[in-house]
Design a protein around this motif. Structure first.
Motif, short mmCIF file in Angstrom:
data_model
loop_
_atom_site.label_atom_id
_atom_site.label_comp_id
_atom_site.label_asym_id
_atom_site.label_seq_id
_atom_site.Cartn_x
_atom_site.Cartn_y
_atom_site.Cartn_z
N LEU A 86 -3.41 5.91 -5.67
CA LEU A 86 -4.65 5.71 -4.94
C LEU A 86 -5.39 7.04 -4.82
O LEU A 86 -4.76 8.09 -4.71
CB LEU A 86 -4.37 5.17 -3.54
CG LEU A 86 -3.69 3.81 -3.42
CD1 LEU A 86 -3.40 3.52 -1.95
CD2 LEU A 86 -4.56 2.71 -4.01
N ASP A 131 0.78 -3.46 -0.45
CA ASP A 131 1.52 -2.46 -1.22
C ASP A 131 1.85 -1.24 -0.36
O ASP A 131 2.95 -0.67 -0.47
CB ASP A 131 0.71 -2.04 -2.44
CG ASP A 131 0.60 -3.15 -3.49
OD1 ASP A 131 1.44 -4.07 -3.44
OD2 ASP A 131 -0.31 -3.08 -4.33
N LEU A 135 1.26 4.84 -5.24
CA LEU A 135 0.40 3.71 -5.60
C LEU A 135 -0.80 4.12 -6.46
O LEU A 135 -1.62 3.27 -6.81
CB LEU A 135 -0.10 3.02 -4.32
CG LEU A 135 0.98 2.45 -3.41
CD1 LEU A 135 0.35 1.81 -2.17
CD2 LEU A 135 1.86 1.44 -4.14
N GLN A 152 -4.36 -6.80 -1.10
CA GLN A 152 -3.32 -6.38 -2.04
C GLN A 152 -2.86 -4.94 -1.76
O GLN A 152 -1.66 -4.66 -1.66
CB GLN A 152 -3.81 -6.47 -3.48
CG GLN A 152 -2.78 -6.00 -4.49
CD GLN A 152 -3.31 -6.03 -5.91
OE1 GLN A 152 -4.49 -6.28 -6.13
NE2 GLN A 152 -2.44 -5.77 -6.87
N THR A 153 -3.80 -4.03 -1.64
CA THR A 153 -3.43 -2.64 -1.42
C THR A 153 -2.74 -2.45 -0.07
O THR A 153 -1.78 -1.69 0.04
CB THR A 153 -4.67 -1.73 -1.51
OG1 THR A 153 -5.30 -1.92 -2.77
CG2 THR A 153 -4.27 -0.27 -1.37
N SER A 182 -9.40 6.17 -0.93
CA SER A 182 -8.85 4.82 -0.83
C SER A 182 -7.69 4.78 0.15
O SER A 182 -7.57 3.86 0.96
CB SER A 182 -8.41 4.31 -2.20
OG SER A 182 -9.51 4.15 -3.05
#
Length: 403
Positions: free
Chosen positions: A52, A30, A50, A26-27, A56
């Motif tokens: 984050l 994105d 995002l 998912q990330t 990450s």
């Protein structure tokens, strides 16, 4: 809505990520989406967009480098502070081939993950017959696959007509009825994503153009007829069968006139070169777009000025009706709508204001020139292609192929 006369909305919904490897990809999906919307974005900016953490963002970009999806290069120096990096497509990363089939010509471009168009071509049709035009596009796909191999993951096609899945339902300006578009990728094994050209132009404006950041945007183009789309959170409203948004065929015009689409009173006939010819007492032109350009070049000739004013009035009044119906944050215009409005701005503004409901008239949605007027359809086709190859399932498949 078709920028070249007929109209349809691409059946383009948000990628369905349910059941895919959500936690793992998912990330990553994105991050790639941010890279496509903002070419040259820094890792720090992606982290902010995002939400984050630094760790990450570092972890996911390292994974994307490992998979040959992205590379990182030093960002331009901003003075003191910790240096950051710019995210760019990997030179061995996945690609999309975007095609744009127009009334008189076709265009193509190879698209990298940052949405940049490479190896662009633009050629006139050797023949207007559907079989000949599609055969030319098929050869273009085959040549691209031979050049890029398994990096080429999808083909997207913008068409000047009403499109449902891989079927062209009608394209009056091309002189085509129902046509199967699937031969464009026949024999290559590549998926074909199709959409109306004006709809895809709207997608481009919503993603990286004049409507970027708007939750609800109305995009309209005048070329041969009028086309466009309603964009909701970056996605075109497609309707029940994918053919929603036939704005050029709303009966805003003279009901005594029959449109090539089969309906009467279409707005199409009030706002392009055919309308200008009618106002000037000329026969209907074979090429309404070129005729309109000629009329605009005649300004400030009195007859041409009067004709352009009438068309600008019809355009502004119709847009007001759509604003009343859709309540958009912004309206963007492309194609001939830009010079027509500019040449008769008083007539356009007056008609637009007169057609608005009172509460809209107090703070009307701005009507802006598009940022991607010339290549909007190609950029929109690129965008839906990148959506397709950066879903979580697509990224998992890319990873598996490199394991």
């Amino acid at each position: 809505m078709n920028a070249r006369g007929s109209a349809s909305t691409v059946r383009q919904d948000r990628p369905d990520r349910r059941g895919s490897r959500r936690g793992q990809w998912q990330t990553a999906a994105d991050v790639l989406g941010q890279v496509a919307r903002q070419p040259g974005i820094t890792r720090a900016a992606v982290a902010r967009e995002l939400r984050l953490s630094t760790s990450s963002a570092t972890e996911v970009t390292a994974r994307l480098r490992e998979l040959e999806l992205l590379t990182e290069t030093p960002a331009p120096s901003q003075g003191r502070g910790r240096p950051t990096t710019v995210l760019r497509p990997h030179p061995r990363g996945p690609l999309v081939l975007a095609l744009d089939l127009r009334q008189g010509n076709w265009r193509s471009a190879v698209v990298s993950l940052d949405g940049v168009l490479h190896d662009q071509q633009s050629k006139r049709h050797r023949s207007r017959r559907a079989q000949s035009a599609l055969a030319t596009l098929e050869q273009t796909v085959v040549s691209a696959q031979e050049q890029y191999g398994d990096r080429l993951l999808a083909v997207t096609l913008a068409v000047a007509g009403t499109v449902r899945d891989d079927q062209l339902m009608q394209a009056p300006t091309l002189g085509w009825g129902q046509v199967d578009l699937s031969p464009v990728t026949a024999g290559t094994g590549l998926p074909l994503l199709t959409g109306n050209d004006a709809t895809l132009s709207g997608v481009a404006e919503a993603r990286t153009g004049a409507a970027a950041g708007a939750r609800t945007a109305l995009h309209l183009i005048v070329e041969v007829g009028l086309g466009g789309t309603l964009i909701l959170d970056g996605i075109p409203a497609s309707g029940a069968t994918g053919a929603g948004g036939e704005y050029g065929h709303i009966p805003f015009g003279d009901r005594a006139r029959r449109c090539p689409c089969g309906a009467r009173g279409c707005w199409d006939l009030e706002i392009d070169g055919r309308a200008l010819a009618m106002q000037l007492g000329d026969p209907e032109p074979d090429d309404p777009y070129a005729y309109a350009e000629t009329v605009l070049q005649r300004l400030p000739d009195e007859a041409a000025t009067r004709a352009v004013g009438k068309v600008a009035d019809a355009l502004g009044f119709g847009i007001a009706g759509l604003v009343n119906a859709h309540d958009p944050d912004v309206v963007t215009l492309g194609g001939l709508a830009i010079p027509l409005r500019a040449a008769a701005s008083d007539a356009f503004d007056r008609a637009y204001s007169d057609g608005l409901m009172t509460f809209h008239r107090r703070t009307p949605p701005p009507v802006l020139d598009s940022a991607h007027s010339d290549d909007g359809a190609l950029r929109g086709a690129a965008a839906i292609g990148l959506d397709h190859i950066t879903t979580e399932d697509a990224l998992a498949a890319w990873s598996d192929a490199r394991s």
